[in-house]
Design a protein around this motif. Structure first.
Motif, PDB file in Angstrom:
ATOM      1  N   ASN A  12      46.292  33.452  69.738  1.00  0.00           N
ATOM      2  CA  ASN A  12      45.895  33.000  68.402  1.00  0.00           C
ATOM      3  C   ASN A  12      46.442  33.883  67.291  1.00  0.00           C
ATOM      4  N   ASP A  20      35.089  29.831  63.721  1.00  0.00           N
ATOM      5  CA  ASP A  20      34.366  30.695  62.770  1.00  0.00           C
ATOM      6  C   ASP A  20      35.231  31.835  62.244  1.00  0.00           C
ATOM      7  N   ASN A  21      36.516  31.826  62.567  1.00  0.00           N
ATOM      8  CA  ASN A  21      37.405  32.894  62.117  1.00  0.00           C
ATOM      9  C   ASN A  21      37.926  32.551  60.725  1.00  0.00           C
ATOM     10  N   GLU A  43      38.929  29.152  67.582  1.00  0.00           N
ATOM     11  CA  GLU A  43      37.973  30.056  66.927  1.00  0.00           C
ATOM     12  C   GLU A  43      37.554  29.459  65.589  1.00  0.00           C
ATOM     13  N   THR A  98      44.549  27.317  66.347  1.00  0.00           N
ATOM     14  CA  THR A  98      43.731  28.536  66.226  1.00  0.00           C
ATOM     15  C   THR A  98      42.320  28.224  65.759  1.00  0.00           C
TER      16      THR A  98
END
Length: 604
Positions: free
Chosen positions: A486, A519-520, A517, A513
């Motif tokens: 990622n 919540d990134n 993820e 990505t």
């Protein structure tokens, strides 16, 4: 008559056995390895195994030449892996001489592989019948009996071999195993006696005979056996210690103690008996003396470290079972560490104990000592490195990793963390050089995720150095090793968007990505920014709002991007607020300054 050398005319091969052409002899190869000779013979046993007296089968000279020729050709085909041809040729040999032991032994292998064990067994039995003096035929036959569960026949075969081949120990060892399986302990002792005559009295044989006598409930003979071992080697205190241990472990503590004292009279510093005395005090309930004796053993420089380590493991296990704390264990380790260490066994055990107690800080100086003792100790160095990384002490990480890549160049982890530490210390060229050196050690067994991270970091560094094409090539390599990296996907996608090139590819990578993820905030910001560059302003706002909620509001870059997205969505006052906030957070961009002054979006 056709000449023997004209092989193709004399004998034309036919594909009789399907599948043999691809045969690869497996586990049976070692078992069924025969010392075959090309000449058709019968063997008569001599008084010694070698040389055996051989009498040739009565073939005419012409037939004997044919047999020899086809046997050698069959052997050659077999060595080439041409098993179908070899099989037929061995059959042809048997058509010339049905009693040829050499061909019988060879062709039996084929039958076993073809899952025709009856035929295979019949062939090797016939080979032994026709060449009884050949050790390998006999060994193979007996082993096949054993594998097929025909214990009585196996015993009979091995017993015959002990007489027929008196210089060989393997048949005796096989008999010991078979007698043990049938619990015929008297015969085990008899076989051990025979083995002892050949190899001499040894600790292993005597201990096994001792065990057999105990199973036979003949304690007198059992102890006599160990006593005779000690008497056989009166100057070797090791055997006297063994005798003492046998007494101790079989309910004779007084005799054990007396035996240990005899050892001490001769060799007061004998380390073996010091350890045995500790066991004696423990088993007889003299705990104070036991602890004193253990301390004297552990602090004795002459006692080998593996013995000390075993004692400490026992003490640790006992403390865990009884729920006692570490008040005795840790001081003992500390006292042992004061002395010079011959290797890293004790320090490593100490570290493991400290880590099990959550005493990371206390383990650090021990780890440094381990590395001094064994610079190539990778687990200890990695553990020490993890402490430096947790503290963000990149200078310490560099000190740990620099010698590591010279000592253990195959350990990619050290290249990665050294390059990362150089990068954090703003030693960009050193970081790039380290990563380049690291990838030179990549092989088929390397962790692909680590290799992918190498190339990802190289891509970041190349981009920093404005070497854009090399950066993209490095990212491509990273994704070859790990398509789900990622970090590489995000940075690759973002840099493409900044250049406004390959935006579809950038969007696809970035979307991957945020799926991985969600919540990134960094990944969400990148995806929103790519949508912004593609003029998908409404969609960009959805993901930018999500990025701000997930912590992006703490990043001056994300906040500026949020202002840009809001502006293009017609929310100009909110956009201005975000630009001002980004400036207040420390964003020194001249473009941002112009955005605030002119109150409008300005592309970079």
């Amino acid at each position: 008559m056709v000449a023997l050398t004209d092989f193709s005319q004399t004998y034309r091969l036919k594909p009789i056995i399907a599948g043999l052409a691809s045969w690869h002899i497996g586990a049976l190869s070692a078992l069924l390895f025969f010392s075959s000779c090309g000449t058709s013979t019968k063997t008569v046993q001599n008084t010694k195994e070698s040389p055996a007296i051989t009498v040739a089968t009565q073939l005419s000279p012409e037939l004997q030449r044919k047999y020899d020729y086809y046997f050698l050709e069959a052997t050659r085909q077999k060595s080439k892996g041409e098993y179908a041809q070899a099989f037929e040729l061995f059959q042809h040999c048997l058509s010339i001489d049905p009693n040829a032991a050499s061909s019988l032994s060879e062709i039996s292998q084929f039958y076993f592989f073809l899952k025709q064990p009856e035929k295979g067994l019949a062939c090797i039995e016939k080979a032994v019948e026709n060449a009884p003096g050949n050790y390998w035929y006999n060994q193979t036959l007996a082993s096949i009996y054993q594998q097929q569960g025909k214990s009585e026949k196996a015993v009979e075969a091995f017993e015959r071999m002990t007489t027929q081949f008196p210089d060989r120990q393997e048949p005796i060892m096989a008999l010991i195993d078979l007698y043990n399986q049938s619990k015929d302990y008297a015969k085990v002792v008899k076989a051990l006696d025979l083995l002892e005559k050949k190899s001499g009295k040894t600790e292993q044989i005597s201990m096994e005979k001792f065990r057999m006598y105990l199973l036979m409930e003949d304690n007198k003979k059992a102890f006599n056996e160990i006593e005779s071992l000690a008497n056989e080697y009166p100057n070797d205190m090791r055997y006297l210690c063994v005798l003492g241990d046998v007494y101790l472990n079989n309910g004779k503590p007084k005799e054990a103690y007396a035996t240990y004292q005899k050892v001490l009279e001769t060799e007061p510093g004998n380390t073996q008996v010091l350890v045995s005395l500790a066991s004696y005090y423990q088993q007889t309930g003299q705990l104070d003396k036991y602890e004193q004796q253990v301390d004297s053993v552990l602090l004795n420089k002459k006692v080998e470290s593996d013995i000390k380590a075993d004692i400490m493991r026992q003490m640790i296990a006992k403390s865990q079972q009884t729920g006692k704390d570490s008040t005795r264990i840790i001081p003992l380790f500390n006292r042992m560490m004061e002395g010079e260490q011959e290797d890293a066994q004790i320090p490593m055990l100490y570290v493991q104990y400290l880590l099990s107690k959550g005493m990371d800080k206390e383990s650090e100086p021990i780890l440094k000592q381990i590395i001094e003792l064994e610079p190539e100790n990778t687990p200890a160095r990695l553990q020490l490195l993890s402490y430096a990384i947790k503290r963000n002490d990149f200078q310490e990480a560099i000190k740990i990793c620099e010698p590591a890549i010279e000592i253990t160049p195959e350990s990619l982890e050290f290249y990665y963390y050294l390059g990362l530490s150089y990068y954090q210390a703003e030693r960009i060229d050193d970081a790039l050089g380290t990563f380049k050196k690291g990838v030179q050690h990549v092989n088929d067994k390397s962790d692909k995720k680590i290799v992918s991270d190498f190339y990802s970091m190289m891509g970041d560094i190349y981009h920093t150095k404005k070497q854009i094409n090399l950066a993209y090539a490095a990212y491509d390599s990273s994704l070859v090793y790990n398509p789900d990296n990622n970090g590489a996907l995000n940075n690759y996608a973002y840099y493409l968007s900044v250049e406004k090139k390959d935006l579809d590819k950038a969007e696809e990578m970035s979307y991957k990505t945020i799926k991985a993820e969600p919540d990134n905030n960094t990944y969400l910001d990148t995806y929103a920014w790519i949508l912004f560059i593609k003029k998908k302003y409404t969609e960009a706002k959805v993901y930018m709002d999500d990025a701000m909620k997930k912590g992006g509001d703490k990043s001056e870059v994300v906040v500026e991007h949020c202002g840009d997205v809001y502006y293009m969505n017609g929310l100009k006052e909110d956009a201005l607020k975000y630009w001002i906030k980004s400036r207040e957070m420390g964003n020194k961009s001249e473009v941002l300054k112009k955005k605030i002054e002119q109150k409008k979006y300005i592309a970079e």
